[in-house]
Design a protein around this motif. Sequence first.
Motif, PDB file in Angstrom:
ATOM      1  N   TYR A   1      -6.822   1.704  -4.413  1.00 44.58           N
ATOM      2  CA  TYR A   1      -6.553   2.214  -3.067  1.00 44.58           C
ATOM      3  C   TYR A   1      -7.437   1.514  -2.039  1.00 44.58           C
TER       4      TYR A   1
ATOM      5  N   LEU B   1      -6.614  -2.267  -1.515  1.00 42.31           N
ATOM      6  CA  LEU B   1      -5.414  -2.443  -0.701  1.00 42.31           C
ATOM      7  C   LEU B   1      -5.660  -2.059   0.757  1.00 42.31           C
ATOM      8  N   THR B   2      -6.519  -1.069   0.985  1.00 42.16           N
ATOM      9  CA  THR B   2      -6.850  -0.696   2.364  1.00 42.16           C
ATOM     10  C   THR B   2      -7.545  -1.839   3.085  1.00 42.16           C
TER      11      THR B   2
ATOM     12  N   TYR C   1       0.824  -1.204   0.000  1.00 45.81           N
ATOM     13  CA  TYR C   1       0.000   0.000   0.000  1.00 45.81           C
ATOM     14  C   TYR C   1       0.865   1.264   0.000  1.00 45.81           C
TER      15      TYR C   1
ATOM     16  N   CYS D   1      -5.020  -4.432   3.953  1.00 44.79           N
ATOM     17  CA  CYS D   1      -4.201  -4.022   5.109  1.00 44.79           C
ATOM     18  C   CYS D   1      -4.946  -4.251   6.418  1.00 44.79           C
TER      19      CYS D   1
END
Length: 271
Positions: A69, A72-73, A38, A76
């Motif tokens: 975005y 990937l958030t 990220y 995470c």
Amino acid sequence: MLNNDFALGIAGPVLQLALLAILVHRKLYRRFLFFSIYSLYSITATIVQLWAMHRPSFTAVYWSTAILYKILTLLCLYEICGHLLPRLLPPLALLVLVAVGVLRALHHPMGYSFEARLTAAAAFWFDPAVLFLEALIFLFCVSLSLRKHHPITWSRYSFGILVGFGLASCSTFLTYMARFRFGARFEFYFHHLLPMIYFGAATIWLIAFLRPESPTEPWSPDYQRLQQHQNVADEGWNDAEQSKRRLRKWWRRFFRNAAIWPRPIHSNSLR
């Protein structure tokens, strides 16, 4: 004005670059793989957006990077607190969010070309939905940390990542809701608040990773490896039980055939 917007937009990726250097230097990318990806992607996406800023393909580039975005958030957050969530919840939630984004894109297109309209509408409706899911995950993890009995403890790195994403998702979701409520009157604040929120999240991450963790700080356990060790222990216990039964059967058979084994006395033999 343009220079101020450029400085505000580039401040977050600059902090992310420093954070990525810390992750590589301390080899923390092995522990936080998706967060390292990220960080690298945020820098790369900013460069690509700046390159396509004055080009016709800027709309498609911007909204495509926005979708990646959010994906990937979610990865995470799943890397940090996935062991606390049901296994089927993340893929089902992601499937519902993608379906909502695609349906809204087909019914409410945005942009000029068909590809740009479809991408922009999907990202526009996909973004608030993912923000709402991120905020729910953050509040759920905080509630587990604040409960009275058996609270969840976090390491400083994991908690810093969680707080950064959580506060950013809550703030960004409220910003989207204000934009939906006030419309064009909130457009100026909307475009300036988003980079400031990202800058705040990057600051939280950088502060969390500036100092190495002490050995006494709680470590987030690898539940998959613990489950593997538990399975091995269960197999060993089952093998021990089977060996115990076999040994008991062999012991009884041996002494039953031996002369020292006490024979049962029947009542007829006493007469």
